[in-house]
Design an enzyme around this catalytic site. Structure first.
Site, PDB file in Angstrom:
ATOM      1  N   PRO A 150       0.833  -1.208   0.000  1.00  0.00           N
ATOM      2  CA  PRO A 150       0.000   0.000   0.000  1.00  0.00           C
ATOM      3  C   PRO A 150       0.864   1.254   0.000  1.00  0.00           C
ATOM      4  CG  PRO A 150       0.130  -0.929   2.210  1.00  0.00           C
ATOM      5  CD  PRO A 150       0.843  -1.882   1.299  1.00  0.00           C
ATOM      6  N   SER A 183      -4.268   1.552  -0.450  1.00  0.00           N
ATOM      7  CA  SER A 183      -4.027   2.378   0.744  1.00  0.00           C
ATOM      8  C   SER A 183      -5.276   3.135   1.168  1.00  0.00           C
ATOM      9  CB  SER A 183      -2.905   3.375   0.442  1.00  0.00           C
ATOM     10  OG  SER A 183      -2.864   4.398   1.417  1.00  0.00           O
ATOM     11  N   GLN A 224      -5.655  -1.708   2.928  1.00  0.00           N
ATOM     12  CA  GLN A 224      -4.785  -1.242   4.021  1.00  0.00           C
ATOM     13  C   GLN A 224      -5.508  -0.195   4.841  1.00  0.00           C
ATOM     14  OE1 GLN A 224      -3.109   2.114   3.867  1.00  0.00           O
ATOM     15  NE2 GLN A 224      -2.513   1.829   6.009  1.00  0.00           N
ATOM     16  N   TYR A 251      -5.487   2.588   7.937  1.00  0.00           N
ATOM     17  CA  TYR A 251      -5.011   3.431   9.022  1.00  0.00           C
ATOM     18  C   TYR A 251      -6.244   3.702   9.865  1.00  0.00           C
ATOM     19  CZ  TYR A 251      -0.538   4.762   6.772  1.00  0.00           C
ATOM     20  OH  TYR A 251       0.716   4.775   6.225  1.00  0.00           O
ATOM     21  N   THR A 256      -2.011  -1.297   9.344  1.00  0.00           N
ATOM     22  CA  THR A 256      -0.660  -0.740   9.511  1.00  0.00           C
ATOM     23  C   THR A 256      -0.473  -0.342  10.969  1.00  0.00           C
ATOM     24  OG1 THR A 256      -0.640  -0.002   7.223  1.00  0.00           O
ATOM     25  CG2 THR A 256       0.943   1.044   8.700  1.00  0.00           C
ATOM     26  N   ARG A 266      10.633  13.153   8.224  1.00  0.00           N
ATOM     27  CA  ARG A 266      11.217  13.134   6.872  1.00  0.00           C
ATOM     28  C   ARG A 266      11.735  14.524   6.543  1.00  0.00           C
ATOM     29  NH1 ARG A 266       5.958   9.817   5.115  1.00  0.00           N
ATOM     30  NH2 ARG A 266       6.207   8.195   6.709  1.00  0.00           N
ATOM     31  N   LYS A 307       0.745  -5.101   9.520  1.00  0.00           N
ATOM     32  CA  LYS A 307       1.870  -4.590   8.712  1.00  0.00           C
ATOM     33  C   LYS A 307       2.735  -3.675   9.569  1.00  0.00           C
ATOM     34  CE  LYS A 307       2.814  -1.776   4.586  1.00  0.00           C
ATOM     35  NZ  LYS A 307       3.312  -0.487   5.071  1.00  0.00           N
ATOM     36  N   HIS A 348       8.150   0.170   6.878  1.00  0.00           N
ATOM     37  CA  HIS A 348       7.517   1.262   6.132  1.00  0.00           C
ATOM     38  C   HIS A 348       8.511   1.865   5.130  1.00  0.00           C
ATOM     39  CE1 HIS A 348       3.571   3.456   6.905  1.00  0.00           C
ATOM     40  NE2 HIS A 348       4.066   4.144   5.898  1.00  0.00           N
ATOM     41  N   GLY A 352      12.817  -2.676   0.219  1.00  0.00           N
ATOM     42  CA  GLY A 352      14.112  -2.898  -0.427  1.00  0.00           C
ATOM     43  C   GLY A 352      14.153  -3.973  -1.488  1.00  0.00           C
ATOM     44  N   ILE A 353      13.006  -4.536  -1.856  1.00  0.00           N
ATOM     45  CA  ILE A 353      13.006  -5.556  -2.915  1.00  0.00           C
ATOM     46  C   ILE A 353      13.217  -4.847  -4.252  1.00  0.00           C
ATOM     47  CG2 ILE A 353      11.575  -7.230  -4.177  1.00  0.00           C
ATOM     48  CD1 ILE A 353      12.251  -8.369  -1.482  1.00  0.00           C
ATOM     49  N   ARG A 354      14.344  -5.138  -4.889  1.00  0.00           N
ATOM     50  CA  ARG A 354      14.674  -4.464  -6.148  1.00  0.00           C
ATOM     51  C   ARG A 354      15.088  -5.429  -7.256  1.00  0.00           C
ATOM     52  NH1 ARG A 354      12.351  -1.465  -3.412  1.00  0.00           N
ATOM     53  NH2 ARG A 354      12.953   0.599  -2.658  1.00  0.00           N
ATOM     54  N   GLY A 365       6.941  -1.336  -2.822  1.00  0.00           N
ATOM     55  CA  GLY A 365       6.421   0.005  -2.580  1.00  0.00           C
ATOM     56  C   GLY A 365       6.848   0.959  -3.687  1.00  0.00           C
ATOM     57  N   ARG A 366       8.004   1.577  -3.507  1.00  0.00           N
ATOM     58  CA  ARG A 366       8.440   2.626  -4.446  1.00  0.00           C
ATOM     59  C   ARG A 366       8.539   2.175  -5.904  1.00  0.00           C
ATOM     60  NH1 ARG A 366      11.349   3.086   0.277  1.00  0.00           N
ATOM     61  NH2 ARG A 366      11.207   5.059   1.425  1.00  0.00           N
TER      62      ARG A 366
HETATM   63  N1  FMN Z   1       2.319   2.096   3.940  1.00  0.00           N
HETATM   64  C1  FMN Z   1       1.042   2.015   4.400  1.00  0.00           C
HETATM   65  O1  FMN Z   1       0.753   1.113   5.176  1.00  0.00           O
HETATM   66  N2  FMN Z   1       0.093   2.919   3.982  1.00  0.00           N
HETATM   67  C2  FMN Z   1       0.372   3.937   3.122  1.00  0.00           C
HETATM   68  O2  FMN Z   1      -0.504   4.717   2.754  1.00  0.00           O
HETATM   69  C3  FMN Z   1       1.707   4.063   2.673  1.00  0.00           C
HETATM   70  N3  FMN Z   1       2.047   5.071   1.826  1.00  0.00           N
HETATM   71  C4  FMN Z   1       3.316   5.117   1.341  1.00  0.00           C
HETATM   72  C5  FMN Z   1       3.637   6.129   0.429  1.00  0.00           C
HETATM   73  C6  FMN Z   1       4.908   6.179  -0.133  1.00  0.00           C
HETATM   74  C7  FMN Z   1       5.229   7.267  -1.109  1.00  0.00           C
HETATM   75  C8  FMN Z   1       5.876   5.193   0.211  1.00  0.00           C
HETATM   76  C9  FMN Z   1       7.248   5.193  -0.414  1.00  0.00           C
HETATM   77  C10 FMN Z   1       5.558   4.208   1.122  1.00  0.00           C
HETATM   78  C11 FMN Z   1       4.296   4.152   1.703  1.00  0.00           C
HETATM   79  N4  FMN Z   1       3.947   3.134   2.602  1.00  0.00           N
HETATM   80  C12 FMN Z   1       2.666   3.080   3.085  1.00  0.00           C
HETATM   81  C13 FMN Z   1       4.913   2.070   2.949  1.00  0.00           C
HETATM   82  C14 FMN Z   1       4.834   0.897   1.940  1.00  0.00           C
HETATM   83  O3  FMN Z   1       3.656   0.160   2.120  1.00  0.00           O
HETATM   84  C15 FMN Z   1       5.985  -0.094   2.099  1.00  0.00           C
HETATM   85  O4  FMN Z   1       6.066  -0.507   3.448  1.00  0.00           O
HETATM   86  C16 FMN Z   1       7.353   0.416   1.648  1.00  0.00           C
HETATM   87  O5  FMN Z   1       7.249   1.353   0.598  1.00  0.00           O
HETATM   88  C17 FMN Z   1       8.193  -0.777   1.186  1.00  0.00           C
HETATM   89  O6  FMN Z   1       9.478  -0.394   0.881  1.00  0.00           O
HETATM   90  P1  FMN Z   1      10.022  -0.139  -0.631  1.00  0.00           P
HETATM   91  O7  FMN Z   1       9.489   1.195  -1.030  1.00  0.00           O
HETATM   92  O8  FMN Z   1      11.509  -0.148  -0.431  1.00  0.00           O
HETATM   93  O9  FMN Z   1       9.540  -1.271  -1.526  1.00  0.00           O
END
Ligand code: FMN
Length: 352
Positions: free
Chosen positions: A77, A106, A128, A130, A156, A165, A224, A248, A281-283, A302-303
């Site tokens: 999410p 999300s 997901q 909150y 979460t 940040r 999560k 996160h 960190g999965i790339r 995520g990213r």
């Molecule tokens: N995690 C949540 O549980 N809810 C969110 O709304 C949420 N928004 C995110 C927004 C951004 C821009 C990013 C980068 C992450 C967010 N996350 C959120 C965390 C992601 O679910 C995830 O844990 C994380 O991005 C995984 O790492 P990765 O980006 O290295 O793959």
């Protein structure tokens, strides 16, 4: 430009998003130590391959909570997809459906849940949550998700406050006026220092709320943001159905363990009683293989999804997922795993 690895999509997103948006997506908390270590921790793990096993047929499919997915990579999410592409979450949902994987939507989606579901009616989707300070709104959100065919509730648990940040603070980042979250109110105007939509998230949630959630939904509950043996044991004793090991993406508390390092502790505590997943960190395909070897049922991105979305909407997300699927397939072929169930712990060794 030919996109040959996930980092190519990252480079495209960096060059094409407005700088504050790019820094919001890419950012981690404080010194970003754990955002980066989530990635670098994989580089210290060496593979221990097996040969001469007839690799002519290799099956990457698996299941999560009983639903089949085409390979063990799903979409974590992330909020605000319309920052990256005009119909944001709708494009993401279409890509997930086309790839036959799960999309965790999300709470902070910038499309209506109804529209997301209508874009990909047959896709596997988890919701997901909150928990909002207003529990009536929270209950309505959960029940709407269940009615719309969401198959699991991903709660979460690592966000009683928003991480510090620094880039967002420096940029005074806020959503452009044209983009808004559609299902919860994000009072960005109230918080001029860190313009992140955290103020409606209920910081009082605790273990006792799991029973409350169970009383209002039939969906399995996945926590999560668990990183320790103690919390994994509490999760089991509260009868949740899954744990997503996550920090996160390094955006909350800096200098916690990298998720691949925390995984073994959680897997050992859980002892196969519920499914354990991982994100952060999965790339590459070998990252996926290593996480599965250490006990993850599946991993979440995520990213990289946001990079693909920025490149070409649905098509870009599909390209990211297809690339990773090919890399994962290749890593199975080279290590002698014909099916996901053959990916076992003896495949990995930790170097000094
Ligand atoms: N995690 C949540 O549980 N809810 C969110 O709304 C949420 N928004 C995110 C927004 C951004 C821009 C990013 C980068 C992450 C967010 N996350 C959120 C965390 C992601 O679910 C995830 O844990 C994380 O991005 C995984 O790492 P990765 O980006 O290295 O793959």
């Amino acid at each position: 430009m030919a996109f040959t690895c996930l980092a190519d999509f990252q480079a495209f997103a960096k060059d094409n998003l407005p700088k504050p948006t790019w820094e919001f997506i890419e950012g981690g908390a404080d010194e970003c130590i754990i955002r980066d270590e989530n990635i670098s921790a994989y580089k210290k793990i060496r593979l221990h391959p097996h040969v001469l096993r007839d690799m002519s047929v290799v099956d990457t499919r698996t299941t999560i909570q009983g639903s089949e997915i085409s390979f063990p990579v799903c979409i974590a999410p992330t909020g605000f997809h319309c920052l990256c592409w005009p119909d944001g979450e709708q494009s993401t949902a279409k890509a997930a459906e086309a790839m036959n994987i799960c999309y965790v939507t999300s709470t902070f989606s910038t499309c209506f849940f109804e529209d997301i579901v209508a874009s990909a009616p047959n896709g596997l989707r988890w919701f997901q949550l909150y928990v909002q300070r207003d529990r009536k709104i929270t209950k309505e959100l959960i029940q709407k998700a269940e009615t719309l065919g969401y198959k699991a509730l991903v709660l979460t648990v690592d966000t009683p406050a928003v991480g510090n940040r620094l880039q967002d603070n420096r940029n005074r980042f806020s959503l452009p006026a044209s983009i808004s979250t559609k299902s919860v109110h994000v009072p960005i105007e109230e918080n001029a220092e860190s313009l992140l939509p955290v103020s409606n998230i209920d910081p009082s949630i605790s273990w006792k709320d799991i029973a409350w959630l169970k009383s209002i939904t039939q969906m399995p509950i996945i926590l999560k943001g668990i990183l320790t043996r103690e919390d994994a044991e509490l999760a089991i004793s509260h009868n949740v159905q899954g744990i997503l090991v996550s920090n996160h993406g390094g955006r909350q508390l800096d200098t916690v363990p990298a998720t691949i390092d925390a995984l073994t502790e959680v897997v050992n505590a859980v002892q196969g009683r519920i499914e354990v997943y991982l994100d952060g960190g999965i790339r590459t395909g070998t990252d996926v293989l290593k996480a599965l070897a250490l006990g993850a049922r599946c991993v979440f991105l995520g990213r990289p999804i946001l990079w693909g979305l920025t490149y070409k909407g649905e098509e870009g997300v599909r390209q990211v997922l297809n690339l990773l699927k090919k890399e994962f397939y290749r890593s199975m072929v080279f290590t002698g795993c014909r099916s996901v169930s053959e990916i076992s712990q003896d495949l990995v060794q930790f170097s000094r």
